[in-house]
Design an enzyme around this catalytic site. Structure first.
Site, short mmCIF file in Angstrom:
data_model
loop_
_atom_site.label_atom_id
_atom_site.label_comp_id
_atom_site.label_asym_id
_atom_site.label_seq_id
_atom_site.Cartn_x
_atom_site.Cartn_y
_atom_site.Cartn_z
N THR A 32 66.19 -36.56 18.74
CA THR A 32 65.81 -37.15 19.98
C THR A 32 66.48 -38.45 20.57
O THR A 32 66.30 -39.40 19.76
CB THR A 32 64.45 -37.19 20.33
OG1 THR A 32 64.03 -35.80 20.17
CG2 THR A 32 63.94 -37.72 21.54
N THR A 82 62.74 -43.70 15.06
CA THR A 82 62.58 -42.64 13.95
C THR A 82 63.56 -42.99 12.71
O THR A 82 63.07 -43.66 11.95
CB THR A 82 62.85 -41.17 14.56
OG1 THR A 82 63.97 -41.22 15.12
CG2 THR A 82 61.56 -41.05 15.69
#
Lengths: 404, 404
Positions: free
Chosen positions: A189, A152
């Site tokens: 995350t 990400t």
């Protein structure tokens, strides 16, 4: 601008027999980027995992736990980036299941045999239809490709691999991870997937995943301070010639050591690639009464924005470290017995500045890209180590711009 | 760039009879700035305080506590900026005492009757000689001057004042505070001094200082996560005509209300002037089983760097707030009963996004300079409020540059 994190060399990432990787571009959040990874497993494997403790745990985490608990043979893991499917309630669970079902139909297995994982923005509906539509378009991938597909805000893909000889048999361990924001307390995350061709029983694998996580990924994040989606999965395919491991014998210890090496390399890579990182920092706390209190002190230092901005500035403003030690919650800490080292330099002792400490010595260490902070508590035999990075303008930029 | 924090109007800061203020330029860290404040008190006063819980509590904190515990009549408080005299061991205590002694000699009192306070850089020797040398050069000051003299990274001085009628007598409360970094978790030092001309017994004043701190200054900082030097002092001069308050009667409640108004205004001013702040954020958590669990949830939101950078970006990335609620440590939280409001907009309910929520509604609230986040836990009657600010590039700049 990751700190001493080399680009991946696919030739150094050994395939794990029994694991088949494939990636697709589903356009979950942005077009033209790999955002779906399918890890398909041959029969005969065992899988175990640890998951976030967050009360808002995401829909895929709920489903993955339920499927693992069902005790069925896992046949595939499906991971998407771009959307965390978190804070999405019953509808989120239905969407995660729709993705699992599509994978299960393709393999010809039950939906419970597929584990879903998501990472990305929270509180927005998962475009499950896009993911399902992209499944047939996916292409075979190596571990380096797979590492890229789960990124990400990571600036570099993270993968590591080892081959070891155990009792005359070659055993392979290869893993990938993503996560860079998480090295600051609260955060983005972390996903980790490690596979080995060693055969390990499910109960032993479950024990192993906890032990490995505790000494690797849990040293860059904070227990309980986890994101909605954090997951770490351990896969044992059983394709090596090494006999099935069903007790914590020497073979088990050897496999564990290899897994731990890979996991620590991945965990450190996350800190090296921390959002906006310019320095890689190791905080070691020794001489505590328990590992927990050493971890508490190490985290207080590693999480302090004041300490982390001082590292960014290469400023040996070491009082900020002492202040962090002081509020770490060790209520009967005797500060007069404490020693603080920056690299090899003794900075503080006897409750204050070391009289021999010179600012230029502190400055010399501070100028390095990799810095070790060592605290000796002087009250016991326990120790703990935490990895983190500094705190720069870019951390703010990255997190202020993340959705735009 | 403080958020809606007006410049001080000296005419609105009422003098408190029995309190005499003076300031000096001692050049503790930088020349030509007010960096020493002396608060001289007439006889007949009472003084009470609360201090940092940090194990590395600074030398002046140790001395101030010891002097307060001695039970003698306090005659002066002496505050310096530019150096915290923290992490300085026995030598630090000697230096703090040297400053007290110089003030005591001037007044003609015992050294125990003087309380020292310091704020600034940690782990460097206090230039006590400079402070002592500057004492004779100080000039009479008003509360606005005094507020300026205790500033460190504050962009504006902080003072507040009230005059109230109690049982037909006028009672004055005036206070000053400093502290801006502290509104982020781990903080710069917070100092607060409130004086009233109401006469209050020492035991009652000690109770009052805790109650007032809990509902004001402790709502911008985190219990236990305090700096080495945090101190909040309450002074009662007894110069008003209101009879001595020796029990928690109506007059006590009226004085407490006035003190609380001043303290809350000062505490909010600290968040408004948070390092790099561009937004003032109020986090209210209701419907909890206890005030402690409401505070834990409010702090998890208020401390999250991800939440705070989203506020800086005016980005209604509200999943980050849900994630923070989820890791706040309320282990049996039922997220399906929770409601999350941004301003007047219901963002999340039933464990996910409110179906009627529109991004433009969230955006409208996010664009404002003052934002309220309201969480309804749906499991009890308790509530808590915390004030904070957003997290900007300037936070990093200020804390990376602080020593240079």
């Amino acid at each position: 601008m990751a700190v001493n994190l080399p680009a991946l060399d696919p030739a150094k990432l050994f395939p794990v027999a029994g694991v088949e990787l494939s990636v697709a571009e589903a356009g979950v959040k942005k077009p033209n980027r790999k955002d779906v990874l399918v890890i398909r497993l041959d029969k005969g494997n065992t899988v175990a995992g640890v998951f976030t403790q967050n009360r808002f745990c995401a829909a895929p985490v709920q489903i993955a736990k339920r499927h693992l608990d069902a005790g069925v043979q896992i046949r595939a893991l499906v991971v998407n980036t771009g959307n965390a499917n978190a804070g999405t309630g019953e509808d989120g669970r239905a969407r995660a299941l729709a993705v699992c079902r599509a994978v299960a139909d393709e393999i010809g297995c039950e939906v419970e045999q597929v584990l879903p994982f998501s990472t990305g923005v929270i509180l927005e509906p998962l475009p499950a239809d896009k993911i399902v539509a992209a499944l047939p378009t996916r292409r075979a991938a190596g571990w380096a490709d797979a590492a890229e597909a789960i990124m990400t805000t990571d600036t570099l893909p993270k993968a590591a691999s080892r081959r070891v000889e155990i009792d005359g048999h070659t055993v392979t361990v290869t893993g990938i991870a993503k996560g860079s924001g998480m090295i600051h307390p609260n955060m983005a995350t972390m996903l980790g997937y490690l596979a080995t061709d060693a055969a390990i029983t499910r109960p032993l694998l479950q024990q192993l995943v906890k032990e490995v996580a505790d000494q690797s990924f849990n040293c860059v994040t904070v227990d309980g301070d986890t994101s909605t989606n954090d997951s770490f999965m351990l896969i044992s395919t059983g394709k090596s010639e090494l006999p099935l491991i069903s007790e914590a014998n020497d073979a088990y210890q050897a496999v564990k050591a290899a897994l731990l090496e890979v996991a620590v390399e991945l965990a450190q890579a996350m800190a090296r690639d921390g959002e906006g990182a310019t320095k890689f920092i190791t905080v070691t706390v020794e001489g505590g009464r328990s590992r927990d209190e050493c971890k508490a002190v190490a985290y207080a230092i590693a999480k302090s924005p004041l300490v982390k901005t001082a590292f960014f500035a290469s400023d040996p403003n070491l009082g900020r470290i002492l202040a962090a030690i002081g509020y770490a919650g060790v209520t009967d800490l005797d500060v007069d017995r404490l020693e603080l080292y920056l690299g090899d330099v003794l900075v503080a002792r006897d409750g204050g500045r070391n009289p021999e400490y010179k600012e230029e010595d502190g400055q010399r260490v501070m100028n390095e890209a990799e810095i070790t902070v060592r605290v000796v508590l002087g009250r016991g035999e326990a120790a703990a180590t935490v990895w983190t990075c500094d705190f720069s303008y870019d951390y703010v930029r990255i997190n202020a711009d993340y959705r735009s």
